[in-house]
Design a protein around this motif. Sequence first.
Motif, PDB file in Angstrom:
ATOM      1  N   ASN A   1      -4.778  -1.139  -2.922  1.00 26.23           N
ATOM      2  CA  ASN A   1      -4.739  -2.476  -3.808  1.00 26.23           C
ATOM      3  C   ASN A   1      -3.807  -3.294  -3.250  1.00 26.23           C
ATOM      4  O   ASN A   1      -2.441  -2.975  -3.096  1.00 26.23           O
TER       5      ASN A   1
ATOM      6  N   THR B   1     -13.952   1.880  -0.338  1.00 33.63           N
ATOM      7  CA  THR B   1     -12.777   1.689  -0.827  1.00 33.63           C
ATOM      8  C   THR B   1     -12.626   0.767  -1.945  1.00 33.63           C
ATOM      9  O   THR B   1     -12.025   0.596  -2.938  1.00 33.63           O
TER      10      THR B   1
ATOM     11  N   THR C   1      -5.372   9.978   1.211  1.00 30.84           N
ATOM     12  CA  THR C   1      -5.747   9.410   0.203  1.00 30.84           C
ATOM     13  C   THR C   1      -4.848   8.202   0.254  1.00 30.84           C
ATOM     14  O   THR C   1      -3.557   8.336  -0.023  1.00 30.84           O
TER      15      THR C   1
ATOM     16  N   ASN D   1      -3.753   4.202  -1.502  1.00 29.45           N
ATOM     17  CA  ASN D   1      -3.905   2.975  -2.440  1.00 29.45           C
ATOM     18  C   ASN D   1      -3.547   1.874  -1.693  1.00 29.45           C
ATOM     19  O   ASN D   1      -2.635   1.519  -1.194  1.00 29.45           O
TER      20      ASN D   1
ATOM     21  N   ALA E   1       0.971  -1.053   0.021  1.00 30.80           N
ATOM     22  CA  ALA E   1      -0.126   0.086   0.126  1.00 30.80           C
ATOM     23  C   ALA E   1       0.932   1.191  -0.136  1.00 30.80           C
ATOM     24  O   ALA E   1       2.085   1.346   0.417  1.00 30.80           O
TER      25      ALA E   1
ATOM     26  N   GLN F   1      -8.101  -5.778   1.844  1.00 30.40           N
ATOM     27  CA  GLN F   1      -7.204  -4.690   1.266  1.00 30.40           C
ATOM     28  C   GLN F   1      -5.833  -4.481   2.053  1.00 30.40           C
ATOM     29  O   GLN F   1      -5.887  -4.973   3.108  1.00 30.40           O
TER      30      GLN F   1
ATOM     31  N   ILE G   1      -8.705   2.688  -3.833  1.00 30.23           N
ATOM     32  CA  ILE G   1      -8.278   3.871  -3.448  1.00 30.23           C
ATOM     33  C   ILE G   1      -9.126   4.489  -2.143  1.00 30.23           C
ATOM     34  O   ILE G   1     -10.446   4.573  -2.364  1.00 30.23           O
ATOM     35  N   ARG G   2      -8.416   4.728  -1.071  1.00 24.40           N
ATOM     36  CA  ARG G   2      -9.085   4.823   0.128  1.00 24.40           C
ATOM     37  C   ARG G   2      -9.064   6.466   0.514  1.00 24.40           C
ATOM     38  O   ARG G   2      -8.058   7.148   0.333  1.00 24.40           O
TER      39      ARG G   2
ATOM     40  N   ASN H   1     -12.140   1.192  -6.496  1.00 23.90           N
ATOM     41  CA  ASN H   1     -10.904   0.505  -7.096  1.00 23.90           C
ATOM     42  C   ASN H   1      -9.635   0.500  -6.015  1.00 23.90           C
ATOM     43  O   ASN H   1      -8.482   0.810  -6.498  1.00 23.90           O
TER      44      ASN H   1
ATOM     45  N   GLU I   1      -1.023   8.303  -1.306  1.00 24.05           N
ATOM     46  CA  GLU I   1      -1.115   9.185  -2.563  1.00 24.05           C
ATOM     47  C   GLU I   1      -0.618  10.822  -2.412  1.00 24.05           C
ATOM     48  O   GLU I   1      -0.249  10.965  -1.198  1.00 24.05           O
TER      49      GLU I   1
END
Length: 481
Positions: A30, A384, A26, A28, A18, A41, A390-391, A388, A21
């Motif tokens: 994924n 989230t 924010t 990621n 993880a 996640q 993105i939190r 896709n 951003e």
Amino acid sequence: MSPNTSAGSKQHLAHSHAHEEDIPGTVNLNAAEGDDTGYGQALFPVPAEDPNDPLQWSNFKKTMILIICSFYSFLANAALIGPSPYIDLWAEEFDISPTKASELISYPNLAFGFGSLIFVPLYLKIGRRPVMLISLIIFCAGIIGASQCTTYGGLMAARVIHGFGSCVCEALPVQLVNDIFFLHERGERIGYYTVCLCLGTFASLPAGYILAGGYGWRLFFYVEFAFGAALLVLAFLFVEETSYDRKSAILMSMPATESEKASEVMGSQVLAEISETRIPPRKSFAKTLSLWGRVDNDVPFFTMMARSFTYFLVPQALWVIASFGINIGLLALAYSYTFPILITSPPYNWTVINSGLFAIAAVVGYALAVPFTSSSDRLAAYFTKRNNGIREAEMRLGVMLPAMLIGPAGIILYGVVAEKSLHWVLYFVGGALSYFAAYFYFSFTLAYAVDSYHSNTSEMLIAMNLGKQYVLPNIALILPL
């Protein structure tokens, strides 16, 4: 997969790809192949491949730290608010007016709020563990001093000392949650801390019954000291230093990460042996008892004090501060002022002692809210996934919508009952609704603020503590008008 499961005798170390951003809050989430996950996640913050990273500690260790710091919040708030039934008694004993005696409650609360200006930068400078222990020692010293005082000035000094010493208990638990738990766990853990924080404000009820039972006011401080001393021992044994330079640790492990590219040539077994030699051993229990924390020479002690005030200009932080202050003012002040007057007057005619039973409404309201402690984490995980991976920090705030309706409904019901002199049970129903909603504000707005300003949590916490101490007294001034 849990980050604390074991394979044989070796501790499993959590892995994650993880990353945050450009916009704060924010992330990621994924998950890549081999990542440990929460709610499907990737874990964030990304833990270092080091068993000494607080994120890699066992669930037992983390839970004990959370229990200790949460109970400290309960105990410190109980010591501040609990003695309020003794105001008239102190006025008579010290030959002063009740207004003067009430300063034995208000001034310790001010010391409690503004002490964070010193203690929060201090725990960033020299570490969480030494500041936690110093705080508990000062708290216990002030409490036992209060139990022995025979003059108004002496009692005031002792009360201010224990209030000032315990000021860190509102900021430090949130900081510790930030240090040792992952993003998907924060809402629930902060919720548990909030329960203890809120229950501490009801200590005035047993304090009143101490008098009703024929005991003196000093017994209250003896009980507080006993619990404080026990908590000091537990903190010494279990609250390990949670300040950790994760960035440096991850950079040091980068060669091992890059060497994975050679796995096809070297073979997975050889690569695993090389990686294992790079992982430092877990500290022994004796080393975790060190009284020294992690000293950070880069922390600007005095600059941080000044910089914390800038968070009053940040809309998200100001909203959280106002939410806390208004709810504390409405619940702790409005209900505390009006209910004893209403319930001891016709047509109810309750005794003054029984007027303290309104605390039952708070207990019921909070008890009904506790099952929802993980709701914001789950809702954020759902959004989230839809986004896709993105939190956004705001994704947990949807759980606030019911509270935004239930809270005002409880206040309106309470006001209508007071105006129409309806059945006394409805006072408790209205109060329980208000406390139920307040729990959401206390827990999830705080979790949202921590998510939004992860890198500057401590400065934001200073602003929040100062703001609560400002909003609450101003509501107290407005109410009599």
